[in-house]
Design a protein around this motif. Structure first.
Motif, PDB file in Angstrom:
ATOM      1  N   PHE A  78     -57.859  -5.439  39.489  1.00 28.51           N
ATOM      2  CA  PHE A  78     -58.438  -4.633  38.413  1.00 28.51           C
ATOM      3  C   PHE A  78     -57.330  -4.409  37.396  1.00 28.51           C
ATOM      4  CE2 PHE A  78     -60.423  -3.619  42.426  1.00 28.51           C
ATOM      5  CZ  PHE A  78     -61.768  -3.791  42.149  1.00 28.51           C
ATOM      6  N   ALA A  79     -57.449  -5.064  36.245  1.00 29.29           N
ATOM      7  CA  ALA A  79     -56.402  -4.995  35.236  1.00 29.29           C
ATOM      8  C   ALA A  79     -56.723  -4.016  34.109  1.00 29.29           C
ATOM      9  CB  ALA A  79     -56.146  -6.391  34.661  1.00 29.29           C
ATOM     10  N   SER A  80     -57.841  -3.290  34.250  1.00 35.34           N
ATOM     11  CA  SER A  80     -58.211  -2.315  33.222  1.00 35.34           C
ATOM     12  C   SER A  80     -59.143  -1.277  33.836  1.00 35.34           C
ATOM     13  CB  SER A  80     -58.936  -3.004  32.062  1.00 35.34           C
ATOM     14  OG  SER A  80     -60.213  -3.453  32.483  1.00 35.34           O
ATOM     15  N   PRO A  81     -59.247  -0.108  33.208  1.00 38.57           N
ATOM     16  CA  PRO A  81     -60.197   0.898  33.699  1.00 38.57           C
ATOM     17  C   PRO A  81     -61.638   0.379  33.680  1.00 38.57           C
ATOM     18  CG  PRO A  81     -58.649   1.902  32.177  1.00 38.57           C
ATOM     19  CD  PRO A  81     -58.421   0.408  32.110  1.00 38.57           C
ATOM     20  N   GLU A  82     -61.968  -0.466  32.708  1.00 31.98           N
ATOM     21  CA  GLU A  82     -63.330  -1.013  32.636  1.00 31.98           C
ATOM     22  C   GLU A  82     -63.615  -1.914  33.836  1.00 31.98           C
ATOM     23  OE1 GLU A  82     -61.828   0.503  29.059  1.00 31.98           O
ATOM     24  OE2 GLU A  82     -61.047  -1.310  30.012  1.00 31.98           O
ATOM     25  N   ALA A  83     -62.664  -2.739  34.213  1.00 34.36           N
ATOM     26  CA  ALA A  83     -62.845  -3.603  35.385  1.00 34.36           C
ATOM     27  C   ALA A  83     -62.960  -2.767  36.653  1.00 34.36           C
ATOM     28  CB  ALA A  83     -61.679  -4.578  35.505  1.00 34.36           C
ATOM     29  N   ALA A  84     -62.283  -1.625  36.683  1.00 31.45           N
ATOM     30  CA  ALA A  84     -62.276  -0.774  37.872  1.00 31.45           C
ATOM     31  C   ALA A  84     -63.606  -0.060  38.111  1.00 31.45           C
ATOM     32  CB  ALA A  84     -61.156   0.254  37.770  1.00 31.45           C
ATOM     33  N   GLU A  85     -64.519  -0.123  37.152  1.00 28.69           N
ATOM     34  CA  GLU A  85     -65.818   0.523  37.338  1.00 28.69           C
ATOM     35  C   GLU A  85     -66.595  -0.060  38.518  1.00 28.69           C
ATOM     36  OE1 GLU A  85     -67.766   0.339  33.537  1.00 28.69           O
ATOM     37  OE2 GLU A  85     -66.350   1.751  32.636  1.00 28.69           O
ATOM     38  N   ALA A  86     -66.231  -1.265  38.969  1.00 31.16           N
ATOM     39  CA  ALA A  86     -66.894  -1.891  40.121  1.00 31.16           C
ATOM     40  C   ALA A  86     -66.456  -1.260  41.438  1.00 31.16           C
ATOM     41  CB  ALA A  86     -66.606  -3.392  40.149  1.00 31.16           C
ATOM     42  N   SER A  87     -65.386  -0.477  41.427  1.00 33.84           N
ATOM     43  CA  SER A  87     -64.855   0.110  42.659  1.00 33.84           C
ATOM     44  C   SER A  87     -64.517   1.587  42.459  1.00 33.84           C
ATOM     45  CB  SER A  87     -63.584  -0.624  43.088  1.00 33.84           C
ATOM     46  OG  SER A  87     -62.931   0.076  44.134  1.00 33.84           O
ATOM     47  N   PRO A  88     -65.162   2.462  43.218  1.00 31.06           N
ATOM     48  CA  PRO A  88     -64.812   3.887  43.110  1.00 31.06           C
ATOM     49  C   PRO A  88     -63.331   4.158  43.412  1.00 31.06           C
ATOM     50  CG  PRO A  88     -66.847   3.605  44.372  1.00 31.06           C
ATOM     51  CD  PRO A  88     -66.272   2.237  44.150  1.00 31.06           C
ATOM     52  N   LEU A  89     -62.762   3.399  44.356  1.00 36.01           N
ATOM     53  CA  LEU A  89     -61.355   3.601  44.694  1.00 36.01           C
ATOM     54  C   LEU A  89     -60.457   3.184  43.528  1.00 36.01           C
ATOM     55  CD1 LEU A  89     -59.044   4.328  46.573  1.00 36.01           C
ATOM     56  CD2 LEU A  89     -59.269   2.043  47.613  1.00 36.01           C
ATOM     57  N   ALA A  90     -60.669   2.002  42.985  1.00 39.01           N
ATOM     58  CA  ALA A  90     -59.857   1.549  41.849  1.00 39.01           C
ATOM     59  C   ALA A  90     -60.033   2.485  40.660  1.00 39.01           C
ATOM     60  CB  ALA A  90     -60.230   0.115  41.473  1.00 39.01           C
ATOM     61  N   GLN A  91     -61.257   2.926  40.431  1.00 41.66           N
ATOM     62  CA  GLN A  91     -61.523   3.816  39.305  1.00 41.66           C
ATOM     63  C   GLN A  91     -60.784   5.149  39.475  1.00 41.66           C
ATOM     64  OE1 GLN A  91     -65.684   4.666  38.520  1.00 41.66           O
ATOM     65  NE2 GLN A  91     -65.231   4.767  36.333  1.00 41.66           N
ATOM     66  N   ALA A  92     -60.780   5.681  40.694  1.00 42.44           N
ATOM     67  CA  ALA A  92     -60.080   6.945  40.938  1.00 42.44           C
ATOM     68  C   ALA A  92     -58.574   6.798  40.688  1.00 42.44           C
ATOM     69  CB  ALA A  92     -60.340   7.419  42.367  1.00 42.44           C
ATOM     70  N   ILE A  93     -58.021   5.648  41.057  1.00 40.90           N
ATOM     71  CA  ILE A  93     -56.592   5.419  40.822  1.00 40.90           C
ATOM     72  C   ILE A  93     -56.324   5.297  39.323  1.00 40.90           C
ATOM     73  CG2 ILE A  93     -54.669   3.839  41.234  1.00 40.90           C
ATOM     74  CD1 ILE A  93     -55.987   3.245  44.006  1.00 40.90           C
ATOM     75  N   PHE A  94     -57.180   4.576  38.597  1.00 41.56           N
ATOM     76  CA  PHE A  94     -57.027   4.473  37.141  1.00 41.56           C
ATOM     77  C   PHE A  94     -57.213   5.825  36.471  1.00 41.56           C
ATOM     78  CE2 PHE A  94     -57.272  -0.191  37.224  1.00 41.56           C
ATOM     79  CZ  PHE A  94     -56.441  -0.513  36.174  1.00 41.56           C
ATOM     80  N   ASP A  95     -58.049   6.687  37.040  1.00 43.92           N
ATOM     81  CA  ASP A  95     -58.309   8.001  36.452  1.00 43.92           C
ATOM     82  C   ASP A  95     -57.072   8.898  36.404  1.00 43.92           C
ATOM     83  OD1 ASP A  95     -60.919   7.338  35.870  1.00 43.92           O
ATOM     84  OD2 ASP A  95     -61.789   8.471  37.559  1.00 43.92           O
ATOM     85  N   THR A  96     -56.006   8.521  37.121  1.00 40.86           N
ATOM     86  CA  THR A  96     -54.762   9.293  37.007  1.00 40.86           C
ATOM     87  C   THR A  96     -54.203   9.169  35.590  1.00 40.86           C
ATOM     88  OG1 THR A  96     -53.332   7.440  37.660  1.00 40.86           O
ATOM     89  CG2 THR A  96     -54.165   8.896  39.445  1.00 40.86           C
ATOM     90  N   GLY A  97     -54.608   8.106  34.885  1.00 41.04           N
ATOM     91  CA  GLY A  97     -54.123   7.886  33.528  1.00 41.04           C
ATOM     92  C   GLY A  97     -52.731   7.290  33.461  1.00 41.04           C
ATOM     93  N   GLU A  98     -52.174   6.948  34.609  1.00 46.54           N
ATOM     94  CA  GLU A  98     -50.800   6.471  34.660  1.00 46.54           C
ATOM     95  C   GLU A  98     -50.668   5.095  35.292  1.00 46.54           C
ATOM     96  OE1 GLU A  98     -49.119   9.866  36.743  1.00 46.54           O
ATOM     97  OE2 GLU A  98     -48.412  10.644  34.824  1.00 46.54           O
ATOM     98  N   VAL A  99     -51.775   4.334  35.334  1.00 48.84           N
ATOM     99  CA  VAL A  99     -51.819   3.068  36.060  1.00 48.84           C
ATOM    100  C   VAL A  99     -52.302   1.953  35.139  1.00 48.84           C
ATOM    101  CG1 VAL A  99     -53.047   1.907  37.947  1.00 48.84           C
ATOM    102  CG2 VAL A  99     -52.168   4.206  38.281  1.00 48.84           C
ATOM    103  N   THR A 100     -51.722   0.760  35.293  1.00 47.27           N
ATOM    104  CA  THR A 100     -52.157  -0.396  34.498  1.00 47.27           C
ATOM    105  C   THR A 100     -52.787  -1.496  35.339  1.00 47.27           C
ATOM    106  OG1 THR A 100     -49.983  -1.459  34.646  1.00 47.27           O
ATOM    107  CG2 THR A 100     -50.394  -0.014  32.724  1.00 47.27           C
TER     108      THR A 100
END
Length: 193
Positions: free
Chosen positions: A30-52
């Motif tokens: 998952f290289a972007s928050p938009e791509a992470a929408e497919a995974s609740p776990l990836a999305q939660a990690i991106f939601d920290t606002g500090e992850v690429t």
């Protein structure tokens, strides 16, 4: 439950080991928050606002921090998110998404199209990547994707912790290129794609 962490050759990435399988087959990046929408776990990690970047391997999750972010503050947040996810046995992917596949559908295109006449060469390349390269790259928190073969050039993409690693060029040129050239004489070069 205890989440172990390991450093990777990429100083911006850490490898988190939950002590249980993450992906039953393949890998997912998952290289972007938009791509992470497919995974609740990836999305939660991106939601920290500090992850690429978030990468799921067979038994690990690699996380790449944004430039300027200190792991001393981000690491406890990621560990807490991972603990919540694995303890609650939440699904890794949103139902109905193409979550469990190794290559996201929007990224299936090859860098170059393989010539059917090169099928034996391509098979040898895949065999070496699967048996010799992938295990080593997974140990560093990433994966490698085959993107094509043409005129002696193998096109590969580094993923996960390996994607932005300062030593990824050396890995491709000196490690993987040397291995492929040794076992597959038709290979003359490896390029990032």
């Amino acid at each position: 439950m205890f989440i172990e962490t390991e450093t990777t050759p990429n100083p911006q990435s850490l490898k988190f080991l939950p002590g249980q399988p993450v992906m039953t087959s393949g890998t997912r990046e998952f290289a972007s928050p938009e791509a992470a929408e497919a995974s609740p776990l990836a999305q939660a990690i991106f939601d920290t606002g500090e992850v690429t970047n978030v990468f799921f391997g067979s038994d690990f999750v690699s996380v790449t921090a944004a430039p300027g972010v200190e792991w001393s503050a981000l690491k406890p947040q990621v560990v807490a998110i991972l603990l919540d996810h694995f303890v609650s046995q939440a699904p890794l992917f949103v139902p109905g998404t193409a979550g469990g596949i190794a290559v996201p559908p929007e990224d299936e295109e090859m860098a170059v199209k393989d010539d059917p006449a090169d099928a034996d060469i391509v098979a040898q390349i895949h065999e070496l990547l699967d048996t010799r390269v992938r295990p080593a790259v997974a140990g560093d928190g990433g994966d490698i994707r085959y993107r094509g073969y043409k005129d002696g050039v193998v096109y590969l993409t580094m993923q996960g912790a390996c994607a932005g690693c300062p030593s990824s060029t050396a890995t491709l040129k000196h490690g993987i290129e040397g291995l492929l050239k040794h076992y597959v004489p038709e290979v003359v070069e490896v390029r990032a794609a």
